[in-house]
Design a protein around this motif. Structure first.
Motif: not given
Length: 303
Positions: A90-100, A132-142
């Motif tokens: 239910d929570h709004l998740v910061g998301w990049a890549g193929p959508g839900q 962690l598979l996440a980043g600040e922008t759709p093209g970056t990863v921490v």
């Protein structure tokens, strides 16, 4: 880290069936299921990630060994993973890549469930491996995630004191769903008291990050080539559940982590569920499409 595990395992030596174990209580539970005195519990949704990195000898996969003291699959090698957090639906998740919607079509679920499963895969990889598979922008990863502040957030996630959506938001990050590939789906047999409906994903270790044993359920971690892990299983040296060894074997043909990721869209996600039958005084246990796991056990419990 459920990984679709099949049973409460004991760890006092290898079995004739390589590194695969069958708990002694299974025949009785299968008979109870057959005569209607055992009602199957509803499986809990779960996600697990086969994290890959390239080596000169080919890709290696990150595996955890569950502590031998664990009542559930003690001593078994598995991948980082665990149960899905219902809050992630239910929570709004910061998301990049193929959508839900796209993930829902791939996973065979509705979009809310798909979001929770993908979030579960990314969150559990961070909780159990520190990756962690996440980043600040759709093209970056921490990059490095080993600082004290990261560890405090990781522990808060493990304790469910912090939702994954809130974790991403406070760090201004987006989940990188494009870094995951759905690979397989296994469901714990109906006669088991703890059941999981587990989606297996494949991902490559992001540049700059490194794994660590962050799980309280594991006593060691390894990077190992899928073929070497399968060989250890075949020799009875490494204990694994059927979903683990099956997915390991399916990774063997790929020469790089990128090749495995590229192959993910073509993998069959039809759920694999064990079937049990009583035949001529024996319990016959099988996983459709995976003949190597077929097991016959006498009513006395002897394989």
């Amino acid at each position: 880290m459920p990984n679709g595990e099949q049973g409460q395992q004991q760890t006092d030596g290898p079995t004739p069936a390589g590194g695969q174990w069958y708990p002694p209580e299974w025949p009785d539970r299968i008979r109870a299921l057959a005569d209607g005195t055992l009602v199957p519990v509803e499986p809990r949704r779960a996600a697990t990630v086969m994290l890959l990195r390239d080596t000169p000898a080919g890709p290696a996969v990150h595996m955890l060994r569950r502590r031998t003291s664990m009542a559930f699959a003690g001593g078994a090698y598995a991948y980082p993973g665990g149960g899905v957090d219902p809050r992630d639906e239910d929570h709004l998740v910061g998301w990049a890549g193929p959508g839900q919607e796209e993930w829902a079509a791939r996973l065979g679920t509705d979009p809310r469930t798909a979001q929770a499963i993908v979030c579960g895969a990314v969150r559990e990889t961070f909780e159990e491996a520190g990756v962690l598979l996440a980043g600040e922008t759709p093209g970056t990863v921490v990059g490095d995630t080993t600082g004290d502040d990261w560890e405090a957030d990781r522990q808060a996630l493990v304790a469910r004191e912090l939702s994954f959506a809130a974790f991403l938001d406070r760090r201004n990050l987006r989940l990188r769903s494009d870094l995951l590939g759905a690979w397989a789906r296994w469901i714990t047999p109906e006669f088991e008291p703890r059941r999981y409906d587990t989606w297996f994903f494949v991902a490559a270790l992001p540049e700059g990050q490194r794994t660590r044993n962050a799980s309280t359920e594991a006593d060691r971690t390894v990077w190992i080539r899928p073929a070497d892990a399968a060989d250890g299983y075949d020799k009875g040296e490494l204990l694994m559940m059927p979903p683990t060894i099956s997915t390991l074997r399916s990774l063997e043909p790929y020469a790089t982590a990128a090749a495995a990721l590229a192959a993910a869209p073509g993998q069959d996600l039809a759920p694999v569920l064990a079937q049990a039958a009583l035949e001529n005084g024996e319990v016959v246990l099988s996983w459709p499409g995976h003949d190597e796991f077929t097991k016959r056990v006498s009513f006395g419990g002897t394989a």
